[in-house]
Design a protein around this motif. Structure first.
Motif, PDB file in Angstrom:
ATOM      1  N   ALA A   1      49.525  32.608  39.513  1.00 42.87           N
ATOM      2  CA  ALA A   1      48.593  32.453  40.640  1.00 42.87           C
ATOM      3  C   ALA A   1      48.568  31.035  41.181  1.00 42.87           C
ATOM      4  N   SER A   2      48.961  30.045  40.363  1.00 40.47           N
ATOM      5  CA  SER A   2      48.904  28.654  40.812  1.00 40.47           C
ATOM      6  C   SER A   2      49.926  28.327  41.878  1.00 40.47           C
ATOM      7  N   VAL A   3      50.893  29.235  42.140  1.00 37.75           N
ATOM      8  CA  VAL A   3      51.888  28.964  43.196  1.00 37.75           C
ATOM      9  C   VAL A   3      51.744  29.912  44.371  1.00 37.75           C
ATOM     10  N   GLN A   4      50.770  30.812  44.334  1.00 44.08           N
ATOM     11  CA  GLN A   4      50.710  31.859  45.349  1.00 44.08           C
ATOM     12  C   GLN A   4      50.061  31.431  46.653  1.00 44.08           C
ATOM     13  N   ASN A   5      49.527  30.208  46.711  1.00 40.89           N
ATOM     14  CA  ASN A   5      48.948  29.746  47.974  1.00 40.89           C
ATOM     15  C   ASN A   5      50.006  29.336  48.975  1.00 40.89           C
ATOM     16  N   GLY A   6      51.229  29.027  48.498  1.00 38.49           N
ATOM     17  CA  GLY A   6      52.291  28.588  49.406  1.00 38.49           C
ATOM     18  C   GLY A   6      52.888  29.739  50.187  1.00 38.49           C
TER      19      GLY A   6
ATOM     20  N   GLN B   1      47.767  48.369  40.828  1.00 38.41           N
ATOM     21  CA  GLN B   1      46.358  48.073  40.565  1.00 38.41           C
ATOM     22  C   GLN B   1      46.217  46.636  40.082  1.00 38.41           C
ATOM     23  N   ASP B   2      45.204  45.945  40.584  1.00 38.58           N
ATOM     24  CA  ASP B   2      44.900  44.580  40.129  1.00 38.58           C
ATOM     25  C   ASP B   2      44.543  44.633  38.647  1.00 38.58           C
TER      26      ASP B   2
ATOM     27  N   VAL C   1      36.834  38.274  44.347  1.00 39.02           N
ATOM     28  CA  VAL C   1      37.596  37.909  43.146  1.00 39.02           C
ATOM     29  C   VAL C   1      38.763  38.868  42.947  1.00 39.02           C
ATOM     30  N   SER C   2      39.742  38.411  42.156  1.00 42.54           N
ATOM     31  CA  SER C   2      40.898  39.220  41.783  1.00 42.54           C
ATOM     32  C   SER C   2      41.370  38.725  40.428  1.00 42.54           C
ATOM     33  N   TYR C   3      42.620  39.063  40.068  1.00 36.66           N
ATOM     34  CA  TYR C   3      43.129  38.591  38.787  1.00 36.66           C
ATOM     35  C   TYR C   3      43.289  37.069  38.777  1.00 36.66           C
ATOM     36  N   SER C   4      43.249  36.426  39.966  1.00 41.77           N
ATOM     37  CA  SER C   4      43.324  34.961  40.023  1.00 41.77           C
ATOM     38  C   SER C   4      42.110  34.327  39.352  1.00 41.77           C
ATOM     39  N   GLN C   5      40.975  35.048  39.309  1.00 44.01           N
ATOM     40  CA  GLN C   5      39.794  34.577  38.585  1.00 44.01           C
ATOM     41  C   GLN C   5      39.714  35.363  37.266  1.00 44.01           C
TER      42      GLN C   5
END
Length: 489
Positions: A433-438, A41-42, A9-13
């Motif tokens: 985070a919703s665009v970081q998969n690209g 830092q996360d 997990v990270s700040y994405s969760q």
């Protein structure tokens, strides 16, 4: 089927929304938490750690690597500030597309910085792992090998990241969570502090207690840690209770059989007279004769692959261009026919000074010139229509996603390419985070030349992200201006 027993997990969760209790009920034993990335830092690291302790999870930390100066030393100090102990792992996440080619050398820098402070681990996708690292060397160095592969189980690993985007969440939390699987106790052995030393045989400091009492230790057959006993004063040690529940042995079954014999015999006798009608809650089944003849069907995997039509124009566009070309050619043929007829008529006419009366069916020279002009225009229209038909398709260049061209290197008009975002200078980690998969984008370039100067506008649409995201920039000559974000969420 292999089932995940850890997650990362990270700040994405979001720790304020994450359903830790549901994850625990799903069989998740612990969390691998992102401590930081680069020298940052996360933002959710401390809260994920606090919640892991609150809900009884084991936990370790990982650091996302950017190969910045002094980054390894910073990562160690950041882990200390978050409370990581010497009994836990600090794993290095190597996956960024901008990293130099020598991944093994960079990991050596990180491992040296960690030193004896923490247990060391490495995260990497299976393909670069096999290409850039020597598995036997990492095992010799006692590095925890955390390998990602979503379509198959890798050959060499200690921790297997089984799934990423699209995995779904737990309970009330519906966001994606990466699933991991450990086939050994490599994470649980060092997940918490105050773990007793490994006990494999009796020593002068440790005297085994005979089985009238339980004591902590490691099972000599399975190396599982828990509460157990030694029936032979230290030669063997058998774990009975583990953090995962009671562990049974053959001697347990032998001892309990006298109590189970009557019950099992009764169940067997009852099963002998069992009929289909007496079975309760049986599934709704069909007979083989009710099924269709499957020999008449083909497997999906045996179907031919669809033809790649990305380089072709749509039929209606080609037909429109074809109609335009045919119309232009028809007009050209009519004009040519008229000109031929007029030329023939002119050839049989007499000179004007020989005629007493001026004939009315002669063609004036100016009119003939105009006919020729019309023919030329019609032929040019036909050529343009054919060119339009030939260019009625748009191609997308995917030959080299890492080659970035200057504005002056683009041809006049439109062009489409697929490029890596990192090569274009676009950093998605600054955004939601919703665009970081690209990590790649569809690039549309438009060049216009005015007064001997070329101007180019470039639009980049991010591919692979959850939300559609678009960037745009201008350029001229050999220079580009910075990208601007033109869509929000």
């Amino acid at each position: 089927m292999t089932k995940a027993n850890w997650i990362d997990v990270s700040y994405s969760q979001d720790p304020n929304k994450f359903d830790y209790q549901a994850a625990k009920q799903a069989g998740i034993q612990g969390l691998i938490i992102r401590a930081g990335y680069g020298k940052t830092q996360d933002t959710a690291a401390a809260q994920h750690i606090a919640n892991a302790q609150k809900y009884g999870f084991m936990w370790h930390l990982y650091h996302y690597w950017y190969n910045m100066g002094g980054e390894a030393e910073w990562a160690v100090q950041n882990a200390k500030s978050l409370g990581l102990t010497a009994n836990q792992y600090l794993l290095l996440d190597m996956e960024d597309k901008s990293l130099p080619a020598d991944w093994n050398g960079q990991f050596a820098v990180f491992r040296k910085a960690v030193g004896g402070t923490y247990k060391v681990g490495l995260y990497c996708s299976d393909s670069p792992y096999k290409a850039k690292f020597q598995d036997s060397q990492l095992q010799q160095l006692k590095v925890a090998r955390w390998v990602a592969s979503y379509s198959y189980e890798p050959a060499n690993y200690d921790i297997w990241q089984m799934s990423g985007a699209g995995s779904g969440g737990f309970g009330s939390y519906t966001g994606d969570v990466d699933r991991d699987y450990t086939k050994s106790d490599i994470l649980s052995l060092y997940a918490t502090t105050n773990i007793n030393p490994v006990v494999t045989k009796p020593t002068a400091d440790l005297q085994y207690i005979q089985p009238i009492m339980l004591q902590p230790g490691y099972d000599t057959e399975t190396n599982i840690y828990g509460l157990g006993y030694s029936p032979d004063n230290g030669v063997h040690f058998y774990v009975t209770y583990t953090m995962f529940g009671r562990k049974y042995r053959q001697e347990d079954a032998d001892r309990l059989w006298q109590y189970l014999r009557g019950f099992v015999s009764k169940q067997i006798a009852s099963a002998v007279s069992l009929t289909w009608e007496n079975i309760k809650g049986k599934p709704d089944l069909v007979l083989r004769s009710d099924l269709p003849d499957f020999d008449q069907f083909a497997l999906k995997k045996n179907l031919p692959a669809p033809v790649d039509l990305s380089g072709y124009a749509k039929t209606d566009a080609v037909e429109a261009a074809k109609a335009t070309a045919e119309s232009a050619l028809s007009n050209a043929e009519k004009a040519q026919s008229t000109a031929d007829a007029n030329s023939k008529a002119l050839a049989i006419k007499a000179d004007r000074n020989e005629l007493p009366v001026i004939p009315t069916d002669l063609v004036h020279a100016a009119e003939l010139d105009q006919v020729r002009v019309n023919i030329t225009k019609a032929q040019q229209m036909a050529n343009d229509a054919v060119a339009l038909a030939n260019n009625a398709r748009t191609t997308i260049d995917t030959s080299n996603i890492h080659q970035i061209k200057k504005p002056s290197e683009y041809s006049e008009g439109f062009s489409y390419e697929v490029k890596a975002l990192s090569d274009l200078g676009i950093d998605l980690t600054k955004y939601d985070a919703s665009v970081q998969n690209g990590w790649i984008g569809l690039v549309k370039s438009v060049r216009v030349s005015v007064f001997n100067s070329a101007y180019v506008t470039q639009t980049v649409r991010v591919l692979g992200s959850y939300r559609p995201t678009t960037f745009i920039r201008n350029g001229s000559g050999d220079s580009w201006y910075p990208f601007e974000l033109v869509t929000t969420w």
